[in-house]
Design a protein around this motif. Sequence first.
Motif, short mmCIF file in Angstrom:
data_model
loop_
_atom_site.label_atom_id
_atom_site.label_comp_id
_atom_site.label_asym_id
_atom_site.label_seq_id
_atom_site.Cartn_x
_atom_site.Cartn_y
_atom_site.Cartn_z
N GLU A 15 46.81 53.17 55.20
CA GLU A 15 46.57 54.50 54.68
C GLU A 15 45.79 54.46 53.37
OE1 GLU A 15 50.31 56.47 54.55
OE2 GLU A 15 50.08 57.24 56.59
N ALA A 16 46.07 53.44 52.56
CA ALA A 16 45.36 53.32 51.29
C ALA A 16 43.88 53.11 51.53
CB ALA A 16 45.93 52.16 50.48
N ARG A 17 43.55 52.27 52.54
CA ARG A 17 42.15 52.01 52.82
C ARG A 17 41.48 53.22 53.48
NH1 ARG A 17 44.21 46.79 53.86
NH2 ARG A 17 44.61 47.25 56.03
N TRP A 18 42.17 53.83 54.47
CA TRP A 18 41.57 54.93 55.19
C TRP A 18 41.60 56.22 54.37
CZ3 TRP A 18 39.53 55.68 60.23
CH2 TRP A 18 39.28 54.48 60.89
N GLY A 19 42.23 56.18 53.22
CA GLY A 19 42.28 57.35 52.37
C GLY A 19 40.96 57.62 51.66
N LYS A 20 40.01 56.70 51.77
CA LYS A 20 38.70 56.90 51.14
C LYS A 20 37.91 57.88 52.00
CE LYS A 20 38.84 51.99 49.94
NZ LYS A 20 38.24 50.68 50.22
N GLU A 68 59.44 55.20 61.34
CA GLU A 68 59.96 55.61 60.03
C GLU A 68 59.22 54.84 58.94
OE1 GLU A 68 64.19 56.09 59.62
OE2 GLU A 68 64.48 55.85 61.78
N PHE A 69 58.80 55.55 57.91
CA PHE A 69 58.05 54.91 56.83
C PHE A 69 58.20 55.71 55.55
CE2 PHE A 69 55.41 57.94 59.01
CZ PHE A 69 54.69 58.57 58.01
N GLU A 70 57.70 55.15 54.48
CA GLU A 70 57.72 55.82 53.17
C GLU A 70 56.32 56.31 52.88
OE1 GLU A 70 58.20 54.00 48.89
OE2 GLU A 70 60.19 54.18 49.80
N ASN A 71 56.15 57.61 52.66
CA ASN A 71 54.82 58.14 52.41
C ASN A 71 54.37 57.84 50.98
OD1 ASN A 71 56.02 60.09 50.71
ND2 ASN A 71 56.11 61.63 52.34
N ASP A 72 53.16 58.31 50.64
CA ASP A 72 52.59 57.97 49.33
C ASP A 72 53.33 58.65 48.18
OD1 ASP A 72 51.76 60.52 49.83
OD2 ASP A 72 49.62 60.10 49.73
N SER A 132 60.85 59.49 52.47
CA SER A 132 61.04 58.99 53.83
C SER A 132 60.45 59.98 54.82
CB SER A 132 62.53 58.79 54.12
OG SER A 132 62.73 58.33 55.43
N GLU A 133 59.72 59.46 55.80
CA GLU A 133 59.05 60.32 56.77
C GLU A 133 59.13 59.67 58.15
OE1 GLU A 133 54.65 62.40 57.20
OE2 GLU A 133 55.36 61.80 55.22
N LYS A 134 59.05 60.51 59.19
CA LYS A 134 59.11 60.00 60.56
C LYS A 134 58.02 60.65 61.41
CE LYS A 134 63.41 61.18 61.38
NZ LYS A 134 64.73 61.33 62.07
N THR A 135 57.48 59.86 62.34
CA THR A 135 56.57 60.38 63.35
C THR A 135 56.98 59.78 64.69
OG1 THR A 135 54.97 58.58 63.04
CG2 THR A 135 54.64 60.59 61.73
N LEU A 136 56.42 60.32 65.76
CA LEU A 136 56.63 59.74 67.09
C LEU A 136 55.39 58.97 67.50
CD1 LEU A 136 58.27 62.42 69.46
CD2 LEU A 136 59.33 60.38 68.47
#
Length: 245
Positions: free
Chosen positions: A13-18, A166-170, A174-178
């Motif tokens: 996400e850090a890279r694709w955030g450009k 499940e992951f930690e957003n910027d 805590s956040e979840k997707t399918l």
Amino acid sequence: MGRAFEYRRAAKEARWGKMSKLFPKLGKAITMAAKEGGEDPEMNAKLRAAIATAKAQNMPKDNIDAAIKRASGKDSAEIKTVFYDGKAPHGALVIVECATDNPTRTVANIKSAFNKGKGEFLPSGSLKFMFSRKAVFETKFPEGADIEELELELIDFGLSEIEVNEFENDKGESEKTLIIYGEYENFGTLNEGIEKLGLELISGNLKFIANDKHEFSDEQIADIDALLDRLEDDDDVQAIYTNIE
């Protein structure tokens, strides 16, 4: 199948955030999908998914419309999808997907990135039997929904696996997707099922998933990410797939 993403989500996400890199890549995906299956999203599942992916990344509607119109322009005829294989440091396997109007330029840039990143460029097709091509969709997590029931309904549309990511957003939350998987040939029907069930699509693509994933230490991941950064900085690179767990 393990983690949904080819390597650590936070790094990706850090890279694709450009945005200067992201929007042109999304635009190419839309143009190529429109050229392949027609400019009407209602009749083209791949285009609908590409548009949904772009909208999820806040790509302006004007940019999306322009990308669709480019499909009928003379320049779009020259853009083709090519894949390159290689190894990153510590033996990590890498498939690089590119959209290019000049394969000679692109292959030279990819080779250079592997060399400078202490990797190894391999003959095309070398990793073909170590990855499987899958339809992969990510949707927002449907709060309150019965995931098992969703799974049963999606099986009728070609689902092979579903998982909660499940992951930690910027923001440190805590956040979840399918993450929804299907066979390559079921992309259209699976996309249709996701739409019918009202799931909010974040992305939908055909991806290479490693048949066997491998774990690497944090130090090794740092070396691998340095090469992946080099590759993703290239304007022709659309996606990167690895065997990182």
